[in-house]
Design an enzyme around this catalytic site. Structure first.
Site, PDB file in Angstrom:
ATOM      1  N   HIS A   1       0.832  -1.214   0.000  1.00 19.01           N
ATOM      2  CA  HIS A   1       0.000   0.000   0.000  1.00 19.01           C
ATOM      3  C   HIS A   1       0.866   1.263   0.000  1.00 19.01           C
ATOM      4  O   HIS A   1       0.582   2.240  -0.704  1.00 19.01           O
ATOM      5  CB  HIS A   1      -0.898   0.032   1.242  1.00 19.01           C
TER       6      HIS A   1
ATOM      7  N   GLN B   1      -0.300  -4.756  -8.601  1.00 17.49           N
ATOM      8  CA  GLN B   1      -0.336  -5.853  -9.568  1.00 17.49           C
ATOM      9  C   GLN B   1      -0.641  -7.185  -8.896  1.00 17.49           C
ATOM     10  O   GLN B   1      -1.057  -8.134  -9.551  1.00 17.49           O
ATOM     11  CB  GLN B   1       0.992  -5.944 -10.336  1.00 17.49           C
TER      12      GLN B   1
END
Lengths: 272, 272
Positions: A28, A139
């Site tokens: 994050h 991803q």
């Protein structure tokens, strides 16, 4: 939140947006960093979205630590933290859902049939609230990225959806809030996801193009770990997520593997 | 269109939006008038939306007259006319659809199961493109209004969805682009929709509260017209569109009646 955004937009500031379910990790934080590099203002949302969990899934025990999250948000230079309650985003009589149809049927869609409907719905809602210029996704959840990118284009959201690289622990495990579910033995064996993808990449670099053979290499590598139960190993075209027989053009090699009740994802995109 | 909206918003102008499928009549013009009264700028869209027609419906023969429409738009003081092509709004690989679930199952949803999915999807797309402060819809399509209002709230669109009164021909027929399909005999008998609603209102004013009896009054009145084939006569709660047994509180009395292949709608909202 809307007022804040209107104010910043009236000052011609660009808005970067990092939507999360909290329990922040370095993955994050890499999205926040990227957003700060590319926008004047960065908005972080923390919302454990109930509509993307099936009744039998881990919503109730999903890890949360708002104090730590808000400290990390502050330290990483987030400009605004959006932390709505479930009943604010899903009031009584809520009944509107967004389906990105074909993309949601592949990969994780098979074992989690309504998951991406919940993801597309909450992200479209958040896009309408935050009106970002750029939105950042990891991803690691590659299918989620392709679905959100398609949804944003299809629904004419005025946002650039950006995919950021997978961030890994030192030993290679892809970072995930769910990694805390793993016991030490599972944690050790969970390395097989990353290692099997490395072996697949090596084989492709050495010239292998047959998707069945690549998947067999991955399966053999994972099967050496008795705690690992494979959900899927797939080789698909990026963008469409349709299975391929030959590794040719941008190809997503994606895995879902369960350790006990914990389901882990990993993937790599090869460009041949 | 987005650039135009961004420019007007940067000048602090409010935007009113009237989405249509073209073939403008006085009903549409009343929406434009209302928008001009309540906003600095009025955007009219003309887009014959393919996703709200089933394969067996009248998309191909739906009436169109762009020259007349653009003249009427100009004369009525529209500031911007948005007239996209189908392939611009639904490019190759388009696959995202919005469902307003419970509301779409009632009334017209029974005979047109995917219609409101197409409506909700295109209107959400148009809201993302035009970013209106207010959007105007006619009460003639009352279910459409309640679905769009719910969708806008559920998806956090920053728009006030406004319902405008039904505009009628001198003899009472609700204006509709589809009225041109009617032959002279059908056109005459089509008055039964409005007249039957008047009879229902009279009965309610006189004290009738039983929904079955109100519907029987409507049915009897329509059945005197041999060309009229009733699709439905329903008494439902506004907002939820759930059927009611007693006329109490705001109640939508809605009809769909076919004349040959032409399906006409009419309704009234009674507030007891």
């Amino acid at each position: 939140m809307k007022e804040y955004v209107r104010f910043e937009k009236s000052r011609q500031r660009t808005i970067g947006f990092v939507p999360t379910m909290g329990y922040l990790h370095d993955g994050h934080l890499s999205l926040i960093k990227r957003s700060k590099e590319e926008n004047d203002v960065t908005v972080l949302s923390i919302f454990l979205n109930p509509t993307q969990f099936a009744p039998n899934e881990d919503l109730s025990k999903y890890p949360r630590d708002f104090e730590k999250d808000s400290r990390l948000a502050l330290e990483s230079g987030v400009d605004a933290l959006f932390y709505p309650k479930a009943e604010e985003l899903y009031p009584n009589n809520y009944q509107t859902y967004i389906n990105v149809e074909a993309l949601s049927r592949h990969l994780c869609g098979k074992s989690r049939p309504d998951h991406f409907r919940g993801v597309a719905t909450i992200v479209s809602k958040l896009f309408n609230i935050v009106s970002p210029d750029h939105a950042y996704f990891g991803q690691k959840d590659a299918q989620q990225y392709f679905i959100i990118d398609r949804m944003a284009k299809d629904l004419n959201h005025d946002v650039n959806v950006v995919m950021c690289p997978i961030v890994r622990e030192k030993d290679g495990l892809a970072m995930s809030s769910r990694n805390v579910y793993l016991d030490p033995q599972e944690r050790q064996q969970a390395l097989c996801l990353y290692r099997s993808l490395e072996k697949a990449e090596e084989a492709i670099t050495a010239g292998e193009r047959n998707a069945q053979k690549v998947k067999a290499i991955i399966k053999e590598s994972i099967d050496q770990n008795p705690l690992a139960a494979i959900d899927y190993i797939e080789t698909v075209r990026t963008e469409t997520l349709e299975p391929v027989d030959e590794i040719e053009g941008p190809t997503l090699i994606a895995l879902a593997v369960k350790f006990g009740k914990t389901r882990l994802l990993d993937n790599t995109i090869v460009r041949i």
